[in-house]
Design a protein around this motif. Structure first.
Motif, PDB file in Angstrom:
ATOM      1  N   UNK A   1       0.873  -1.182   0.000  1.00  0.00           N
ATOM      2  CA  UNK A   1       0.000   0.000   0.000  1.00  0.00           C
ATOM      3  C   UNK A   1       0.910   1.232   0.000  1.00  0.00           C
ATOM      4  N   UNK A   2       0.365   2.436  -0.126  1.00  0.00           N
ATOM      5  CA  UNK A   2       1.217   3.628  -0.162  1.00  0.00           C
ATOM      6  C   UNK A   2       2.135   3.757   1.062  1.00  0.00           C
ATOM      7  N   UNK A   3       1.664   3.361   2.223  1.00  0.00           N
ATOM      8  CA  UNK A   3       2.488   3.442   3.432  1.00  0.00           C
ATOM      9  C   UNK A   3       3.726   2.549   3.318  1.00  0.00           C
ATOM     10  N   UNK A   4       3.612   1.483   2.554  1.00  0.00           N
ATOM     11  CA  UNK A   4       4.759   0.603   2.322  1.00  0.00           C
ATOM     12  C   UNK A   4       5.875   1.392   1.635  1.00  0.00           C
ATOM     13  N   UNK A   5       5.517   2.195   0.650  1.00  0.00           N
ATOM     14  CA  UNK A   5       6.519   2.996  -0.064  1.00  0.00           C
ATOM     15  C   UNK A   5       7.106   4.079   0.842  1.00  0.00           C
ATOM     16  N   UNK A   6       6.296   4.647   1.721  1.00  0.00           N
ATOM     17  CA  UNK A   6       6.777   5.645   2.671  1.00  0.00           C
ATOM     18  C   UNK A   6       7.857   5.040   3.564  1.00  0.00           C
ATOM     19  N   UNK A   7       7.559   3.878   4.104  1.00  0.00           N
ATOM     20  CA  UNK A   7       8.532   3.209   4.978  1.00  0.00           C
ATOM     21  C   UNK A   7       9.752   2.743   4.181  1.00  0.00           C
ATOM     22  N   UNK A   8       9.537   2.258   2.976  1.00  0.00           N
ATOM     23  CA  UNK A   8      10.652   1.812   2.128  1.00  0.00           C
ATOM     24  C   UNK A   8      11.590   2.976   1.815  1.00  0.00           C
ATOM     25  N   UNK A   9      11.042   4.169   1.618  1.00  0.00           N
ATOM     26  CA  UNK A   9      11.867   5.357   1.390  1.00  0.00           C
ATOM     27  C   UNK A   9      12.816   5.578   2.561  1.00  0.00           C
ATOM     28  N   UNK A  10      12.283   5.517   3.779  1.00  0.00           N
ATOM     29  CA  UNK A  10      13.126   5.700   4.968  1.00  0.00           C
ATOM     30  C   UNK A  10      14.221   4.642   5.028  1.00  0.00           C
TER      31      UNK A  10
END
Length: 127
Positions: free
Chosen positions: A37-46
């Motif tokens: 989900x979009x939150x996955x990409x947010x965490x992956x960015x970090x």
């Protein structure tokens, strides 16, 4: 005195890099529970930024000051956005929820304080 200035940039870079890499834990848990989900990409960015710091920026003095300034500026923008548009796009991404806004603000504010203090020190001892 320059060593003191570099030390603050160095430790900001290292601490933020380590914390960002630790976001791998909630990333795995979040992915396991909710899937992609979009939150996955947010965490992956970090996590990716953290890994890059651990790989290339940990001992490279050329990284420390630019990383501190760029990271604190970027996360200041994200924090301001989070305050202006609370819970933007909720329930996902959580990036603009209150908890993440406070965390992003901590990253930004600590970097800004370090950059301002280092700049003041450089002017004070170089003039």
């Amino acid at each position: 005195m320059t060593d003191t200035v570099h030390r603050s940039y160095k430790w900001y870079t290292r601490v933020i890099g380590a914390y960002f890499t630790l976001v791998l834990i909630p990333l795995v848990l979040d992915y396991g529970e909710f899937g992609f989900r979009p939150e996955t990409m947010h965490k992956a960015f970090h996590v990716l930024v953290g890994i890059a710091v651990l790989r290339w920026g940990w001992n490279d003095e050329r990284w420390w000051k630019p990383f501190t300034i760029a990271t604190s500026a970027f996360f200041a923008f994200v924090t301001i956005f989070g305050w202006l548009f609370p819970n933007f796009g909720m329930p996902v991404p959580e990036a603009f929820g209150l908890n993440d806004t406070l965390l992003h603000g901590t990253v930004a504010l600590s970097g800004i304080i370090i950059a301002l203090a280092a700049s003041h020190r450089e002017r004070m001892f170089n003039d």
